[in-house]
Enzyme design. Structure first.
Site, short mmCIF file in Angstrom:
data_model
loop_
_atom_site.label_atom_id
_atom_site.label_comp_id
_atom_site.label_asym_id
_atom_site.label_seq_id
_atom_site.Cartn_x
_atom_site.Cartn_y
_atom_site.Cartn_z
N CYS A 1 36.70 69.72 -41.85
CA CYS A 1 36.28 70.54 -43.02
C CYS A 1 37.04 70.47 -44.36
CB CYS A 1 35.83 72.27 -43.12
SG CYS A 1 34.88 71.68 -41.51
N HIS B 1 37.97 79.89 -47.82
CA HIS B 1 37.54 79.04 -46.71
C HIS B 1 36.06 79.83 -46.63
CE1 HIS B 1 36.89 75.73 -44.45
NE2 HIS B 1 37.32 76.14 -43.28
N HIS C 1 28.32 76.54 -44.48
CA HIS C 1 29.28 75.66 -44.70
C HIS C 1 29.08 74.31 -44.27
CE1 HIS C 1 33.36 74.45 -43.62
NE2 HIS C 1 33.86 75.11 -42.41
#
Length: 421
Positions: A173, A311, A349
């Site tokens: 990620c 994040h 996400h």
């Protein structure tokens, strides 16, 4: 060291497939979540996905895919793509138009491309099953280049005739944030005058559902409750796919072409947790170190940062780790700290896509003069008290922003951006 500016953006996302729609949905806090038909089967607890609208890519044969009519893609180009390759191709077209680039600006030795994705588990599975059932000579010659990690850069470099630096990044990620950081270095060191940075993911069952085995996906059935970073009742993230492309250019190229940039990328930092293969350091040690490195590299004091695009994915551990890191960097000595939000509350996400997508959102916010709120918070987690987490969008012009990204193994990246002009 040459300066680097963001001059073009392209978006295929759950909250819109063009810059203006994305900007409006960020301002209005309109999410892109839906109940996902493939997850309606018995035994699948998660139900919500940040879906990509206007595209059909559920067949392993690209001949069956559909996409918006404005994008003209030749058959020979399409046949080597994964679903996220199609999304990225369309986002590239947007970014090129947005930056007002000509073909000569793109196909030269001083223009490169860095791309990030997790490959296509969907097509990997399909081609492997075909190999076992029908034999190697019945397999597509494009099976490898359409499915493995690297498929994005293979296809985009060929399709757009990129002749400069090209590479794929794989740090889960944090991947496309790493791509942005190293693209900045290419320009700052004078190796390249222009870099395309691309993040993309399929966002389908094969890409998202395996995370259910890690117990990291939200089990909420209400789209308005499924992704709520920093909320005390959050229970996991919502998966999404799509693509974002950013164009980075040197100051000399910005001046030569007479374009107005979105913002300047001032610097970046990276650090590792050295803690766990999948779980963030409980005190956010790596992301704290990455932010401090980025601020030092950019020559920016913590008190000069106006906005942080976090994040924060809506997981129980990850959000708290980042909150602790944010407090350590920005709120020491009673400092109020910058406004903070997680736009994953709207998009979900995007995995490897997340860093590029959310840096694109931050670039929009810097140029257009707003800070998107962190949606769906009913009760702020007590660990987040003391941070200026926005509950609603503020129409206020940020001058300096930080974008955080974190990945498996405790890979952490922070980017520092400044409003242009």
């Amino acid at each position: 060291m040459a300066r680097a500016f963001v001059t073009g953006l392209g978006f295929i996302t759950s909250i819109g497939n063009d810059r203006d729609t994305v900007s409006r949905h960020l301002r209005e806090l309109q999410h892109g979540f839906e109940r996902y038909a493939p997850f309606e089967k018995d035994g699948i607890g998660c139900k919500i996905v940040g879906t990509i609208k206007g595209f059909t890519t559920d067949s392993p044969d690209p001949e069956d895919w559909t996409w918006p009519e404005r994008y003209k893609i030749k058959r020979e180009t399409l046949r080597s793509m994964a679903p996220h390759g199609l999304y990225a191709h369309c986002a590239m077209v947007q970014a090129i138009e947005d930056a007002k680039l000509e073909e000569a600006d793109i196909a030269n030795a001083k223009t490169g491309l860095y791309a990030s994705s997790g490959g296509s588990p969907f097509l990997t599975h399909y081609h492997h099953e075909r190999l076992l059932k029908h034999g190697v000579m019945r397999c597509s010659p494009m099976g490898i280049v359409s499915s493995i990690v690297g498929t994005l850069n293979f296809n985009l470099v060929a399709a757009f005739k990129i002749r400069g630096a090209s590479c794929g990044f794989s740090s889960a990620c944090a991947s496309s944030a790493h791509g942005l950081g190293f693209a900045y270095d290419e320009i700052a060191l004078g190796r390249q005058q222009r870099m395309f940075v691309v993040g993309a993911e399929d966002g389908n069952t094969d890409a998202i559902l395996p995370f259910a085995g890690m117990r990291t996906l939200s089990l909420q059935t209400d789209p308005a409750l499924a992704s709520r970073p920093f909320d005390a009742a959050r229970d996991g993230f919502v998966g999404t796919g799509g693509a974002t492309v950013l164009v980075l250019e040197s100051e000399a190229e910005v001046a030569r072409r007479g374009v107005t940039p979105y913002c300047e990328l001032l610097g970046w930092g990276q650090a590792s947790d050295g803690y766990n293969v999948a779980i963030s350091h409980p005190d956010g040690a790596g992301i704290e170190a990455a932010m401090r490195q980025a601020l030092q590299a950019a020559g920016v004091a913590p008190e000069s940062v106006d906005y942080v695009n976090a994040h924060a994915t809506s997981t129980l551990i990850g959000d708290i780790s980042e909150a602790r890191a944010l407090k350590a960097v920005f709120t020491k000595g009673g400092a109020k700290g910058p406004a903070i939000s997680s736009t994953k509350a709207l998009t979900g996400h995007g995995l490897s896509l997340a860093g590029a997508m959310e840096t694109g959102f931050t670039a929009l916010a810097l140029r257009e003069g707003f800070m998107p709120g962190s949606a769906h918070i009913s009760h702020l987690d007590p660990e987040c008290e003391g941070l200026a987490i926005l509950r609603a969008t503020e129409i206020r012009v940020p001058q300096v922003a930080v974008k955080n990204s974190s990945g498996f193994g405790g890979a952490n990246v922070a980017l520092v951006l400044r409003r242009a002009g």
